[in-house]
Design an enzyme around this catalytic site. Structure first.
Site, PDB file in Angstrom:
ATOM      1  N   ASN A   1       0.825  -1.202   0.000  1.00 58.49           N
ATOM      2  CA  ASN A   1       0.000   0.000   0.000  1.00 58.49           C
ATOM      3  C   ASN A   1       0.862   1.256   0.000  1.00 58.49           C
ATOM      4  O   ASN A   1       1.052   1.879  -1.031  1.00 58.49           O
ATOM      5  CB  ASN A   1      -0.937  -0.012   1.207  1.00 58.49           C
ATOM      6  CG  ASN A   1      -1.653   1.314   1.388  1.00 58.49           C
ATOM      7  OD1 ASN A   1      -2.186   1.865   0.435  1.00 58.49           O
ATOM      8  ND2 ASN A   1      -1.643   1.856   2.591  1.00 58.49           N
ATOM      9  N   GLU A   2       1.396   1.638   1.153  1.00 58.88           N
ATOM     10  CA  GLU A   2       2.267   2.817   1.182  1.00 58.88           C
ATOM     11  C   GLU A   2       3.481   2.530   2.061  1.00 58.88           C
ATOM     12  O   GLU A   2       3.853   3.313   2.920  1.00 58.88           O
ATOM     13  CB  GLU A   2       1.507   4.067   1.645  1.00 58.88           C
ATOM     14  CG  GLU A   2       0.765   3.938   2.945  1.00 58.88           C
ATOM     15  CD  GLU A   2      -0.032   5.194   3.312  1.00 58.88           C
ATOM     16  OE1 GLU A   2      -0.314   6.021   2.422  1.00 58.88           O
ATOM     17  OE2 GLU A   2      -0.357   5.334   4.503  1.00 58.88           O
TER      18      GLU A   2
END
Length: 661
Positions: free
Chosen positions: A379-380
């Site tokens: 995701n991040e």
């Protein structure tokens, strides 16, 4: 400087500009013939994450909370007001939960002992209540095992806060063994805070599980499907992609709590309930009753993308739990199952019915492949641990599926050490698409309309995967979906569009929130148990997405891009299919601006349409009381000798559309 102080300074600056300045007169030139680059069909999309009760209690139309008694507190969501636990004098009965360990995914069920005819009740409170509408039909289903035929009838009713009955049905349980039953209730009035009451005729023991209520009128009339009004708002945006299932929910607070797609497909009853990672994340809005039943799982996400005409974009765990929480890592030598999950997902989406996972998809009712083209790894995440894991995923995916486009991430911030390191390493790896996130104050969005002007055209493409202007500060419970945030995002979006050669996908985040059960603001859509509406930000997104065009063309002032000079921002496209020239104009000034648009090249119709979003008050918002306070207004504009003159209202977003002859 604190973001709320920045906002106040910005507001003062805008007001002073209006006080001292006169209405600006600007000439813009649009070259309608030369294509700068193609606009990708994925340019404007939506990002779904199960935050703010977006799935259970929101998009997924199930009305019963904890329908299968699998929450950590097994009777959470259920009340038994006249049970033995409340009144020793009544002794009407009691409900407890039993855990059948041989059932690995749905082990708990409810055992009800009814002692007499004094009316033992179970009440489900729903997701902050249940929204029912007068004359609408609601489909109930449950599983029951009626020991020795002791219970003669189960009576099911909608009730309001005063216990008034708002709809009723009944079931006669006929089997000692587990058996499914169904019935239908018709609501006799509209009520946002209804509850479901269950009472029993007879005395003895009965086991219950999977007690479920759905509106009959779901999106596309699918049984046990999605909330029609919410999906309609998404459909109206014509999104180019649907990113799912998150977000930090992909990672989990721990690896054990990560999102595992294989547990979200197949028989709904066999999908394993999991605590939602946003359940206690924020002290300002704890939600201990926030769980994931995964009735809205990966099959349903793919199906929703198909319904919306959008490319599916699933994001998978890369073996790293959320780095804002535990940051737990899978050792590199134990990463294979995570990589295999990615490979199997591609097979689930695209494989023939003869493949193991293609057969699962087919058995769920979709023999045709979903035509997956994109997959996200992490995701991040940030740092060397992410890059090391990304390399393993990339090699495995490309070895088996060389045409699959992989989305990587550059961390949670749009600048700084994490971002710089990630971008540098991903460029070395010739990454295809890098996901950038930015939650900043409105001024940042206006000042960064040129962010991508100097990005390497031969480097990775950009996915602006999560962004939203924060009126106060990131993750503040006081953030608002106000008009300053919305038009500042529009100004920034003209920069995204002008750089479509680099920027291929964009999406606002988060997508939606329950009026009473949110954790994070601002959000694109808001809903309660009866209604849903789009924020001002939603109408900005919709205006850009429904006027995406096919080809980027130049719009300039004095041969320069329009990037905030005199508080004016602009981008232009043409649509070779509909034969339209489309100009997007954002006036962030407190004064009206007269704009003369000189359209060179193609011959144009003598009139066009203007669609305008505007509000005089920077703090204005849409609301349940006034859901379209800020919404598009359409008018006609005359075009003479390929020139159009219009006055842009203060604080406005305007789209000009003219047919090419």
């Amino acid at each position: 400087m604190k973001p709320n102080l920045i906002t106040k300074i910005t507001l003062c600056g805008l007001l002073l500009n209006g006080f001292y300045g006169q209405a600006q007169k600007t000439t813009l030139e649009v070259n309608t013939t030369n294509t700068v680059t193609k606009i990708q069909p994925t340019m404007y999309g939506v990002f779904f994450e199960d935050i703010n009760f977006a799935a259970d209690g929101g998009l997924y139309a199930e009305m019963i909370k904890n329908r299968s008694f699998e929450f950590d507190t097994p009777l959470m969501g259920w009340e038994q007001p006249n049970s033995d636990t409340h009144s020793f004098n009544n002794e009407s009965g009691i409900a407890t939960t039993i855990k059948a360990l041989e059932n690995k995914t749905n082990p708990s069920f409810c055992r009800v002992l009814v002692k007499n005819d004094k009316g033992f009740e179970m009440i489900n409170v729903g997701f902050r209540g249940m929204g029912i509408k007068k004359d609408a039909k609601y489909n109930l289903s449950l599983k029951a095992a009626n020991h020795n035929g002791a219970i003669k009838k189960i009576i099911i009713q909608f009730i309001d806060k005063d216990k008034k009955v708002l709809g009723e049905t009944s079931i006669v349980p006929t089997s000692n063994d587990w058996k499914g039953y169904s019935a239908q209730l018709t609501a006799t009035q509209t009520e946002a805070k209804a509850q479901l009451k269950i009472t029993f005729e007879g005395a003895g023991t009965i086991d219950l599980d999977m007690i479920s209520v759905f509106p009959e009128d779901t999106w596309m009339h699918r049984k046990n499907g999605m909330r029609k009004d919410i999906v309609q708002l998404l459909y109206d945006m014509k999104p180019g992609f649907l990113r799912f299932p998150g977000g930090c929910i992909v990672e989990g607070r721990t690896l054990a709590q990560r999102y595992q797609w294989k547990k979200t497909v197949g028989d709904v009853e066999k999908r394993e309930t999991l605590i939602n990672r946003w359940n206690t994340e924020f002290e300002h809005k704890p939600a201990p009753d926030y769980f994931q039943t995964f009735g809205l799982g990966f099959f349903e996400y793919f199906q929703l993308a198909e319904d919306l005409g959008a490319q599916p974009l699933p994001i998978l765990s890369c073996g790293m739990a959320c780095q804002f929480n535990t940051g737990e890592l899978v050792p590199m030598e134990e990463l294979d199952p995570y990589v295999q999950d990615a490979l199997d997902l591609i097979q689930f989406a695209n494989g023939s019915v003869e493949t193991p996972w293609g057969k699962v998809r087919s058995d769920m009712g979709h023999p045709k492949p979903f035509n997956l083209k994109f997959i996200g790894v992490g995701n991040e995440q940030w740092g060397p641990d992410y890059i090391a894991r990304y390399k393993v995923f990339e090699k495995a995916i490309k070895d088996q599926y060389p045409n699959m486009t992989i989305v990587s991430g550059a961390g949670p911030f749009p600048e700084g050490d994490y971002f710089d390191y990630g971008m540098e390493e991903l460029k070395k790896l010739n990454a295809e698409i890098v996901d950038e996130h930015y939650y900043k104050n409105p001024q940042w969005f206006r000042e960064n309309a040129t962010r991508y002007d100097n990005y390497d055209r031969k480097g990775p493409k950009i996915f602006a995967g999560e962004y939203a202007a924060q009126s106060v500060a990131i993750a503040s419970p006081d953030n608002k979906n106000n008009w300053e945030c919305a038009f500042s995002e529009a100004a920034f979006m003209t920069g995204l569009e002008r750089n479509a050669e680099v920027v291929n996908l964009t999406s606002y985040a988060p997508l939606m929130a329950h009026e009473e059960a949110w954790q994070w603001t601002p959000d694109l859509l808001w809903f309660n148990n009866l209604e849903a509406y789009g924020s001002a930000n939603y109408y900005v997104q919709k205006l850009f997405a429904t006027n995406r065009g096919t080809d980027l063309i130049n719009i300039t002032k004095d041969e320069k891009a329009v990037t905030g000079q005199n508080h004016l921002f602009a981008s232009a496209v043409k649509d070779v299919v509909s034969k339209d020239v489309i100009v997007k104009l954002v006036n962030t000034s407190s004064s009206a601006q007269e704009v003369n648009i000189d359209l060179k090249g193609n011959k144009l119709s003598s009139k066009g349409t203007l669609t305008t979003l505007t509000s005089a008050n920077l703090e204005d918002e849409n609301s349940f009381a006034n859901p379209k306070k800020i919404s598009p207004i359409e008018s006609e504009i005359k075009v003479k000798n390929n020139k159009a003159i219009t006055s842009l209202p203060p604080y406005s977003v305007t789209v000009l559309k003219i047919k090419m002859k």
